[in-house]
Every structure is written in structure tokens, then in C-alpha cells.
Design an enzyme around this catalytic site. Sequence first.
Site, PDB file in Angstrom:
ATOM      1  N   LYS A  98      52.473 -12.037  18.789  1.00  0.00           N
ATOM      2  CA  LYS A  98      52.409 -10.876  17.895  1.00  0.00           C
ATOM      3  C   LYS A  98      52.536 -11.381  16.461  1.00  0.00           C
ATOM      4  CE  LYS A  98      54.056  -7.279  20.959  1.00  0.00           C
ATOM      5  NZ  LYS A  98      53.788  -8.090  22.147  1.00  0.00           N
ATOM      6  N   ASP A 132      48.164 -10.221  20.280  1.00  0.00           N
ATOM      7  CA  ASP A 132      48.475  -8.866  20.737  1.00  0.00           C
ATOM      8  C   ASP A 132      48.189  -7.840  19.637  1.00  0.00           C
ATOM      9  OD1 ASP A 132      49.410  -9.791  23.160  1.00  0.00           O
ATOM     10  OD2 ASP A 132      51.532  -9.598  22.646  1.00  0.00           O
ATOM     11  N   MET A 133      47.962  -6.586  20.065  1.00  0.00           N
ATOM     12  CA  MET A 133      47.780  -5.512  19.082  1.00  0.00           C
ATOM     13  C   MET A 133      49.072  -4.709  18.998  1.00  0.00           C
ATOM     14  SD  MET A 133      45.996  -4.308  16.787  1.00  0.00           S
ATOM     15  CE  MET A 133      44.390  -5.094  16.929  1.00  0.00           C
ATOM     16  N   ARG A 182      40.711  -8.373  24.974  1.00  0.00           N
ATOM     17  CA  ARG A 182      41.566  -7.670  25.945  1.00  0.00           C
ATOM     18  C   ARG A 182      41.551  -6.177  25.614  1.00  0.00           C
ATOM     19  NH1 ARG A 182      47.599  -8.850  25.140  1.00  0.00           N
ATOM     20  NH2 ARG A 182      47.152 -10.853  26.092  1.00  0.00           N
ATOM     21  N   LYS A 185      45.385   0.212  27.248  1.00  0.00           N
ATOM     22  CA  LYS A 185      45.439   1.621  26.841  1.00  0.00           C
ATOM     23  C   LYS A 185      46.166   1.777  25.512  1.00  0.00           C
ATOM     24  CE  LYS A 185      45.117   3.959  31.324  1.00  0.00           C
ATOM     25  NZ  LYS A 185      45.834   4.767  32.320  1.00  0.00           N
ATOM     26  N   ALA A 187      50.422   0.972  23.763  1.00  0.00           N
ATOM     27  CA  ALA A 187      51.807   1.180  24.197  1.00  0.00           C
ATOM     28  C   ALA A 187      52.728   1.773  23.125  1.00  0.00           C
ATOM     29  CB  ALA A 187      52.380  -0.153  24.680  1.00  0.00           C
ATOM     30  N   THR A 224      44.905  -3.502  32.617  1.00  0.00           N
ATOM     31  CA  THR A 224      45.373  -2.196  33.082  1.00  0.00           C
ATOM     32  C   THR A 224      45.873  -2.321  34.522  1.00  0.00           C
ATOM     33  OG1 THR A 224      44.776   0.136  33.424  1.00  0.00           O
ATOM     34  CG2 THR A 224      43.063  -1.469  33.910  1.00  0.00           C
ATOM     35  N   HIS A 225      46.778  -1.389  34.888  1.00  0.00           N
ATOM     36  CA  HIS A 225      47.206  -1.299  36.291  1.00  0.00           C
ATOM     37  C   HIS A 225      46.635  -0.052  36.930  1.00  0.00           C
ATOM     38  CE1 HIS A 225      50.309  -2.979  33.625  1.00  0.00           C
ATOM     39  NE2 HIS A 225      50.256  -3.978  34.478  1.00  0.00           N
ATOM     40  N   ARG A 299      59.236  -0.138  25.807  1.00  0.00           N
ATOM     41  CA  ARG A 299      57.838   0.283  26.013  1.00  0.00           C
ATOM     42  C   ARG A 299      57.529   0.403  27.510  1.00  0.00           C
ATOM     43  NH1 ARG A 299      56.885  -3.045  21.530  1.00  0.00           N
ATOM     44  NH2 ARG A 299      56.063  -4.764  22.750  1.00  0.00           N
ATOM     45  N   ARG A 300      58.078  -0.516  28.316  1.00  0.00           N
ATOM     46  CA  ARG A 300      57.834  -0.453  29.772  1.00  0.00           C
ATOM     47  C   ARG A 300      58.523   0.774  30.368  1.00  0.00           C
ATOM     48  NH1 ARG A 300      55.195  -4.018  27.796  1.00  0.00           N
ATOM     49  NH2 ARG A 300      53.923  -2.173  27.652  1.00  0.00           N
TER      50      ARG A 300
HETATM   51  P1  FDA Z   1      49.049   3.667  33.171  1.00  0.00           P
HETATM   52  O1  FDA Z   1      50.198   3.625  32.244  1.00  0.00           O
HETATM   53  O2  FDA Z   1      48.330   4.953  33.362  1.00  0.00           O
HETATM   54  O3  FDA Z   1      49.535   3.133  34.571  1.00  0.00           O
HETATM   55  C1  FDA Z   1      48.740   3.135  35.730  1.00  0.00           C
HETATM   56  C2  FDA Z   1      49.616   2.783  36.917  1.00  0.00           C
HETATM   57  O4  FDA Z   1      50.124   1.452  36.762  1.00  0.00           O
HETATM   58  C3  FDA Z   1      50.862   3.648  37.027  1.00  0.00           C
HETATM   59  O5  FDA Z   1      50.633   4.817  37.737  1.00  0.00           O
HETATM   60  C4  FDA Z   1      51.809   2.711  37.725  1.00  0.00           C
HETATM   61  O6  FDA Z   1      51.519   2.646  39.106  1.00  0.00           O
HETATM   62  C5  FDA Z   1      51.486   1.385  37.123  1.00  0.00           C
HETATM   63  N1  FDA Z   1      52.277   1.095  35.913  1.00  0.00           N
HETATM   64  C6  FDA Z   1      51.851   1.103  34.622  1.00  0.00           C
HETATM   65  N2  FDA Z   1      52.832   0.749  33.768  1.00  0.00           N
HETATM   66  C7  FDA Z   1      53.923   0.531  34.534  1.00  0.00           C
HETATM   67  C8  FDA Z   1      55.233   0.125  34.251  1.00  0.00           C
HETATM   68  N3  FDA Z   1      55.665  -0.101  33.004  1.00  0.00           N
HETATM   69  N4  FDA Z   1      56.076  -0.002  35.286  1.00  0.00           N
HETATM   70  C9  FDA Z   1      55.680   0.220  36.561  1.00  0.00           C
HETATM   71  N5  FDA Z   1      54.432   0.594  36.890  1.00  0.00           N
HETATM   72  C10 FDA Z   1      53.567   0.755  35.914  1.00  0.00           C
HETATM   73  N6  FDA Z   1      49.712  -2.643  24.667  1.00  0.00           N
HETATM   74  C11 FDA Z   1      49.569  -2.738  23.329  1.00  0.00           C
HETATM   75  O7  FDA Z   1      49.735  -1.726  22.624  1.00  0.00           O
HETATM   76  N7  FDA Z   1      49.265  -3.939  22.746  1.00  0.00           N
HETATM   77  C12 FDA Z   1      49.034  -5.064  23.488  1.00  0.00           C
HETATM   78  O8  FDA Z   1      48.744  -6.123  22.923  1.00  0.00           O
HETATM   79  C13 FDA Z   1      49.172  -4.968  24.904  1.00  0.00           C
HETATM   80  N8  FDA Z   1      48.970  -6.055  25.695  1.00  0.00           N
HETATM   81  C14 FDA Z   1      48.940  -5.889  27.062  1.00  0.00           C
HETATM   82  C15 FDA Z   1      48.589  -6.963  27.884  1.00  0.00           C
HETATM   83  C16 FDA Z   1      48.454  -6.781  29.244  1.00  0.00           C
HETATM   84  C17 FDA Z   1      48.045  -7.940  30.104  1.00  0.00           C
HETATM   85  C18 FDA Z   1      48.687  -5.493  29.822  1.00  0.00           C
HETATM   86  C19 FDA Z   1      48.512  -5.254  31.287  1.00  0.00           C
HETATM   87  C20 FDA Z   1      49.088  -4.451  29.026  1.00  0.00           C
HETATM   88  C21 FDA Z   1      49.227  -4.630  27.656  1.00  0.00           C
HETATM   89  N9  FDA Z   1      49.635  -3.593  26.835  1.00  0.00           N
HETATM   90  C22 FDA Z   1      49.516  -3.724  25.468  1.00  0.00           C
HETATM   91  C23 FDA Z   1      50.251  -2.368  27.434  1.00  0.00           C
HETATM   92  C24 FDA Z   1      49.214  -1.289  27.670  1.00  0.00           C
HETATM   93  O9  FDA Z   1      48.766  -0.786  26.443  1.00  0.00           O
HETATM   94  C25 FDA Z   1      49.798  -0.130  28.505  1.00  0.00           C
HETATM   95  O10 FDA Z   1      50.874   0.434  27.814  1.00  0.00           O
HETATM   96  C26 FDA Z   1      50.236  -0.531  29.898  1.00  0.00           C
HETATM   97  O11 FDA Z   1      49.385  -1.498  30.460  1.00  0.00           O
HETATM   98  C27 FDA Z   1      50.232   0.683  30.842  1.00  0.00           C
HETATM   99  O12 FDA Z   1      48.933   1.230  30.909  1.00  0.00           O
HETATM  100  P2  FDA Z   1      47.988   1.161  32.214  1.00  0.00           P
HETATM  101  O13 FDA Z   1      46.616   0.873  31.740  1.00  0.00           O
HETATM  102  O14 FDA Z   1      48.535   0.200  33.181  1.00  0.00           O
HETATM  103  O15 FDA Z   1      47.924   2.630  32.762  1.00  0.00           O
END
Ligand code: FDA
Length: 319
Positions: A98, A132-133, A182, A185, A187, A224-225, A299-300
Amino acid sequence: MLRTAVLAASSDHRVRRFVSTSPVTHGVVNRFVAGEDVSAGVGVAGRLCEAGLRVSLDVLGEDAIDRQRAYESAVTYRDLLRALADAGLTPATEVSLKLSSFGQAFDAPLARELAFGVCQAARDAGTCVTVDMEDHTTTDAILTTVAELRREFDETGSVVQAYLRRTEADCHDLAVAGGRVRLCKGAYAEPSSVAFTRQTEVAASYARCLAILMAGRGYPMVATHDPALVELAGRLAGAVAGGTADLVQPDPGGPRPRSFEYQMLFGVRPGEQRRLAGAGEVVRVYVPCGREWYSYLMRRLAERPANLLFFLRALRSSR
Ligand code: FDA
């Protein structure tokens, strides 16, 4: 709404002190953070690589408050990169950083200079950096710095956040040959003037951005998850490879078939990470390490009500 409330509360110094000092917190931290020192991060990276995954290691420490801390962050990254090379974990492991941890908020030239040094150290170690963003007030500055880094280190990756209204346009600009991008969504707590706030809108924006990146000439990193988006990435990659589906209009000079990777966070859907890797996909796990885990943890917790509930229940039963 819950997410915004948790992120807003996280900046309160009393909440910070309480969460940081509660013994219960450590159980939750251990789920999402590899450990408090860099060697713990290297250990976890080794185990993940052995299991057929790739890794991006992040040294926690955003928002450096002075030049001293910014220099220390950069030294830690350079030490980490040497340790990864010595352990034979490059190129399978890259690093994420970052710019705020290098002092971007108060001395942008210093942050740029330190980032250049880390990119050089990464190249010497046989790997690369993804930047990172952070929150939307920094988007332009971060993308500008990444563009400058890419002039000398074209392997440097950028990050875009689908919740920002600007991101579709950014994806068009970034989907250039060699561009590692990358897509996540997003955070942070952002106002509706700049960001989609409903989850359905964010997912729809993610799908549009993904289609642009997949049809472009770069290397998409699908962070994404979300099961629907993971599945969509596979279909889009197949459509680009076959050139048949109406999902995307492939760029004739575009990427090789299935030239992309999935990325997920350490501790989130680990079974899915292994399933995708077992099916032959490239999967990279984002692994944070370091003592400054507070903002990352919040954030998590904010992302998922179940995480927050788990934390609150653990707190109650510890009383
Ligand atoms: P969503 O939040 O809708 O989650 C989909 C499903 O995934 C959930 O229903 C659950 O099952 C599971 N899940 C998701 N988050 C979870 C959690 N915390 N604990 C348990 N289960 C969970 N953001 C940013 O602003 N700047 C950045 O540089 C990055 N970098 C980054 C790198 C990588 C490799 C990842 C995977 C994510 C990021 N992020 C990030 C975070 C991202 O913006 C986002 O907040 C999270 O990935 C959660 O979004 P999902 O796309 O997973 O969808």
C-alpha cells in the site's frame, strides 16, 4: 449499512484500543493474518505454494505517520523479498503493498521513490509487486504512481475496485498488453456520489469490468470469493478462448486462452481455493502479515455479518 457502521466505528480510538488489546481478538486475527512477523508470512507462503497455490504477501502497516515509518516499511519489504528468494518461493510468491505505508499521504515523492526501490528488489528476487488500491481520495494518485512504476517495471500490477463508478473507464485504460490488473469489489466506506452502494449494483459493475479485462490484452487477476463471479470468470475465459460466446468481443491481439488468475484472501473460502487449483486454475492467496493488523481485520469483519457475530459472541463468552 452494517459495513459502513463497522468501518466508521473502527476509526474511533476507544474501539481501536478495545479490539487491539482484547485477548479474544487474537483468535480472529489468526484466521485472517499469517502472523505478526515477516518470517510467519514466509512460512505460510511456503505451505500454500507446496499445496499448489500462489501467494501475494502483504506487510501490514498502512498509513505510515512519518518518514521513519515509511522507510522502515520499505526496508521490511526488501528483507521479505530476499527471504522469499532464499526460500525458493519466487516467482510463485509476489508482494502487495500500500503506498500509504510508504508515506503517500504526506510525501508523495518519497512514497514513489520507496516503491521504485521495492520494485527493483522484487525484480532482483525474481518476482514482482502489485500496488493495492485504497480509499477513493487516493485512486488517481495511486494509478499515476503505478503508471510511472510500470515504465521501468512493466510487471507491476494495479488494482481497481468495482464499487467505484469510474472503474469501467479505468478498466478500458488498464487492459493493455502486459498489464496485470487485479479487480476487486472494494473494501472502504465510500459515498454514493462516487461508489455503488447496493451489493447487486457492485456485483453488476464487477461483471462489466471483468468482461472488459477478459477481452483486453492484459492479465486479469480476479480477486473475489463471490461464487457467481468466480463462475463468470471461467465462462468469460472460455468465451475468449473459443471466440464464440456473446459474453465478450475478444480483442484480436488479446490474451492467451485462460490467461488470468483467481485471487482470494488468506482464511476466506480455503476449500474453494484448493478446489480451483486442483481443477488446474491459477489461484493466488493474498496473505497479510505484521503487527499492524487492526485496519485489515476491521475491513474483514465489516465484509461479513457472520464474522462480526463470531467476534462478538467470542467477546461475550470471554466475560
Ligand atoms: P462478497 O463480499 O460479496 O463475498 C462473497 C462471499 O465470499 C461471501 O458470501 C462469503 O462466503 C465470502 N467472503 C467474503 N469476504 C469474507 C470475509 N471477510 N470473511 C469470510 N467470508 C467472506 N479491496 C480494496 O479496496 N483494495 C485492495 O487492494 C484489495 N485487494 C484485495 C486482494 C484480494 C486478493 C482480494 C480477494 C480482495 C481484495 N480486496 C481489496 C477486498 C475486496 O475489495 C472485498 O472487500 C473482498 O474481497 C470481499 O468481496 P468479495 O468479492 O469476496 O464478495
